[in-house]
Design a protein around this motif. Structure first.
Motif, PDB file in Angstrom:
ATOM      1  N   LEU A   1       0.828  -1.209   0.000  1.00 15.56           N
ATOM      2  CA  LEU A   1       0.000   0.000   0.000  1.00 15.56           C
ATOM      3  C   LEU A   1       0.865   1.263   0.000  1.00 15.56           C
ATOM      4  O   LEU A   1       0.562   2.227  -0.697  1.00 15.56           O
ATOM      5  CB  LEU A   1      -0.924   0.017   1.213  1.00 15.56           C
ATOM      6  N   GLY A   2       1.930   1.238   0.790  1.00 16.24           N
ATOM      7  CA  GLY A   2       2.831   2.386   0.840  1.00 16.24           C
ATOM      8  C   GLY A   2       3.462   2.685  -0.514  1.00 16.24           C
ATOM      9  O   GLY A   2       3.559   3.846  -0.916  1.00 16.24           O
ATOM     10  N   ASP A   3       3.866   1.632  -1.213  1.00 17.41           N
ATOM     11  CA  ASP A   3       4.450   1.815  -2.555  1.00 17.41           C
ATOM     12  C   ASP A   3       3.427   2.405  -3.512  1.00 17.41           C
ATOM     13  O   ASP A   3       3.745   3.301  -4.304  1.00 17.41           O
ATOM     14  CB  ASP A   3       4.971   0.484  -3.106  1.00 17.41           C
ATOM     15  N   ARG A   4       2.196   1.894  -3.470  1.00 20.97           N
ATOM     16  CA  ARG A   4       1.142   2.407  -4.361  1.00 20.97           C
ATOM     17  C   ARG A   4       0.797   3.851  -4.010  1.00 20.97           C
ATOM     18  O   ARG A   4       0.567   4.678  -4.886  1.00 20.97           O
ATOM     19  CB  ARG A   4      -0.137   1.560  -4.266  1.00 20.97           C
TER      20      ARG A   4
ATOM     21  N   VAL B   1      -8.414  12.592  -3.478  1.00 26.99           N
ATOM     22  CA  VAL B   1      -8.608  11.488  -4.420  1.00 26.99           C
ATOM     23  C   VAL B   1      -8.057  10.189  -3.832  1.00 26.99           C
ATOM     24  O   VAL B   1      -8.689   9.137  -3.921  1.00 26.99           O
ATOM     25  CB  VAL B   1      -7.960  11.804  -5.789  1.00 26.99           C
ATOM     26  N   ILE B   2      -6.898  10.269  -3.206  1.00 27.70           N
ATOM     27  CA  ILE B   2      -6.297   9.084  -2.589  1.00 27.70           C
ATOM     28  C   ILE B   2      -7.214   8.530  -1.503  1.00 27.70           C
ATOM     29  O   ILE B   2      -7.451   7.319  -1.435  1.00 27.70           O
ATOM     30  CB  ILE B   2      -4.903   9.420  -2.026  1.00 27.70           C
ATOM     31  N   ASN B   3      -7.780   9.401  -0.666  1.00 28.49           N
ATOM     32  CA  ASN B   3      -8.677   8.958   0.392  1.00 28.49           C
ATOM     33  C   ASN B   3      -9.931   8.308  -0.180  1.00 28.49           C
ATOM     34  O   ASN B   3     -10.409   7.302   0.347  1.00 28.49           O
ATOM     35  CB  ASN B   3      -9.046  10.117   1.314  1.00 28.49           C
ATOM     36  N   GLU B   4     -10.474   8.855  -1.256  1.00 27.44           N
ATOM     37  CA  GLU B   4     -11.662   8.268  -1.883  1.00 27.44           C
ATOM     38  C   GLU B   4     -11.333   6.892  -2.466  1.00 27.44           C
ATOM     39  O   GLU B   4     -12.127   5.946  -2.337  1.00 27.44           O
ATOM     40  CB  GLU B   4     -12.210   9.200  -2.972  1.00 27.44           C
ATOM     41  N   LEU B   5     -10.173   6.766  -3.106  1.00 28.31           N
ATOM     42  CA  LEU B   5      -9.768   5.463  -3.632  1.00 28.31           C
ATOM     43  C   LEU B   5      -9.562   4.453  -2.509  1.00 28.31           C
ATOM     44  O   LEU B   5      -9.950   3.285  -2.640  1.00 28.31           O
ATOM     45  CB  LEU B   5      -8.491   5.599  -4.462  1.00 28.31           C
ATOM     46  N   ALA B   6      -8.973   4.899  -1.403  1.00 30.01           N
ATOM     47  CA  ALA B   6      -8.772   4.008  -0.259  1.00 30.01           C
ATOM     48  C   ALA B   6     -10.118   3.507   0.256  1.00 30.01           C
ATOM     49  O   ALA B   6     -10.273   2.330   0.594  1.00 30.01           O
ATOM     50  CB  ALA B   6      -8.003   4.724   0.843  1.00 30.01           C
ATOM     51  N   TYR B   7     -11.109   4.378   0.302  1.00 32.00           N
ATOM     52  CA  TYR B   7     -12.448   3.981   0.737  1.00 32.00           C
ATOM     53  C   TYR B   7     -13.042   2.939  -0.215  1.00 32.00           C
ATOM     54  O   TYR B   7     -13.565   1.913   0.214  1.00 32.00           O
ATOM     55  CB  TYR B   7     -13.368   5.201   0.835  1.00 32.00           C
ATOM     56  N   ARG B   8     -12.936   3.193  -1.500  1.00 29.76           N
ATOM     57  CA  ARG B   8     -13.487   2.255  -2.493  1.00 29.76           C
ATOM     58  C   ARG B   8     -12.778   0.900  -2.435  1.00 29.76           C
ATOM     59  O   ARG B   8     -13.410  -0.144  -2.547  1.00 29.76           O
ATOM     60  CB  ARG B   8     -13.393   2.844  -3.891  1.00 29.76           C
TER      61      ARG B   8
ATOM     62  N   GLN C   1       0.991   9.672  -5.263  1.00 30.52           N
ATOM     63  CA  GLN C   1       1.377  11.041  -4.921  1.00 30.52           C
ATOM     64  C   GLN C   1       2.346  11.614  -5.942  1.00 30.52           C
ATOM     65  O   GLN C   1       2.231  12.776  -6.337  1.00 30.52           O
ATOM     66  CB  GLN C   1       1.981  11.081  -3.515  1.00 30.52           C
ATOM     67  N   GLN C   2       3.289  10.800  -6.380  1.00 30.81           N
ATOM     68  CA  GLN C   2       4.243  11.269  -7.388  1.00 30.81           C
ATOM     69  C   GLN C   2       3.547  11.515  -8.723  1.00 30.81           C
ATOM     70  O   GLN C   2       3.988  12.348  -9.502  1.00 30.81           O
ATOM     71  CB  GLN C   2       5.378  10.268  -7.552  1.00 30.81           C
ATOM     72  N   GLY C   3       2.456  10.789  -8.966  1.00 32.94           N
ATOM     73  CA  GLY C   3       1.683  10.977 -10.184  1.00 32.94           C
ATOM     74  C   GLY C   3       0.758  12.177 -10.129  1.00 32.94           C
ATOM     75  O   GLY C   3       0.051  12.460 -11.089  1.00 32.94           O
ATOM     76  N   GLY C   4       0.736  12.873  -8.980  1.00 38.87           N
ATOM     77  CA  GLY C   4      -0.042  14.097  -8.878  1.00 38.87           C
ATOM     78  C   GLY C   4      -1.429  13.941  -8.276  1.00 38.87           C
ATOM     79  O   GLY C   4      -2.212  14.889  -8.276  1.00 38.87           O
ATOM     80  N   MET C   5      -1.757  12.758  -7.744  1.00 43.34           N
ATOM     81  CA  MET C   5      -3.073  12.589  -7.122  1.00 43.34           C
ATOM     82  C   MET C   5      -3.145  13.407  -5.841  1.00 43.34           C
ATOM     83  O   MET C   5      -2.207  13.432  -5.058  1.00 43.34           O
ATOM     84  CB  MET C   5      -3.324  11.120  -6.771  1.00 43.34           C
ATOM     85  N   THR C   6      -4.284  14.039  -5.641  1.00 39.70           N
ATOM     86  CA  THR C   6      -4.494  14.807  -4.415  1.00 39.70           C
ATOM     87  C   THR C   6      -4.811  13.864  -3.263  1.00 39.70           C
ATOM     88  O   THR C   6      -5.224  12.714  -3.469  1.00 39.70           O
ATOM     89  CB  THR C   6      -5.664  15.792  -4.576  1.00 39.70           C
ATOM     90  N   GLN C   7      -4.654  14.370  -2.051  1.00 37.54           N
ATOM     91  CA  GLN C   7      -4.980  13.579  -0.863  1.00 37.54           C
ATOM     92  C   GLN C   7      -6.456  13.201  -0.863  1.00 37.54           C
ATOM     93  O   GLN C   7      -6.824  12.102  -0.458  1.00 37.54           O
ATOM     94  CB  GLN C   7      -4.616  14.361   0.406  1.00 37.54           C
TER      95      GLN C   7
END
Length: 86
Positions: free
Chosen positions: A14-17, A30-37, A22-28
């Motif tokens: 998960l940390g690697d992904r 968006v990341i939180n929404e993906l984590a929820y899904r 983040q390096q690809g420019g995803m906002t926090q």
């Protein structure tokens, strides 16, 4: 052996992904929404492989949607924080 068999390997994965997102420019946000899904999918479709995953599933299943989102955000925070200690 699957990464789901060992909780430490799962957190590393998960940390690697997360780092790649983040390096690809995803906002926090968006990341939180993906984590929820992802959490919702895993809870519904994947059998827990260890005690930690069984606990996370039990917490997920007991929580409301808002609480599940908080749990997903906490998992993101957990792997972010562990990434800074390696």
């Amino acid at each position: 052996m699957s990464i789901l068999d060992n909780f430490e390997q799962w957190k590393d994965f998960l940390g690697d992904r997360l780092e790649a997102a983040q390096q690809g420019g995803m906002t926090q946000e968006v990341i939180n929404e993906l984590a929820y899904r992802i959490g919702d999918y895993l809870s519904a479709e994947v059998e827990p492989k260890n005690a930690e995953e069984r606990l996370l599933k039990a917490l997920w299943d007991a929580g409301s949607e808002e609480e599940q989102k908080v749990l997903a955000q906490l998992m993101v925070k957990l792997v972010q924080n562990e990434g800074t200690t390696h």
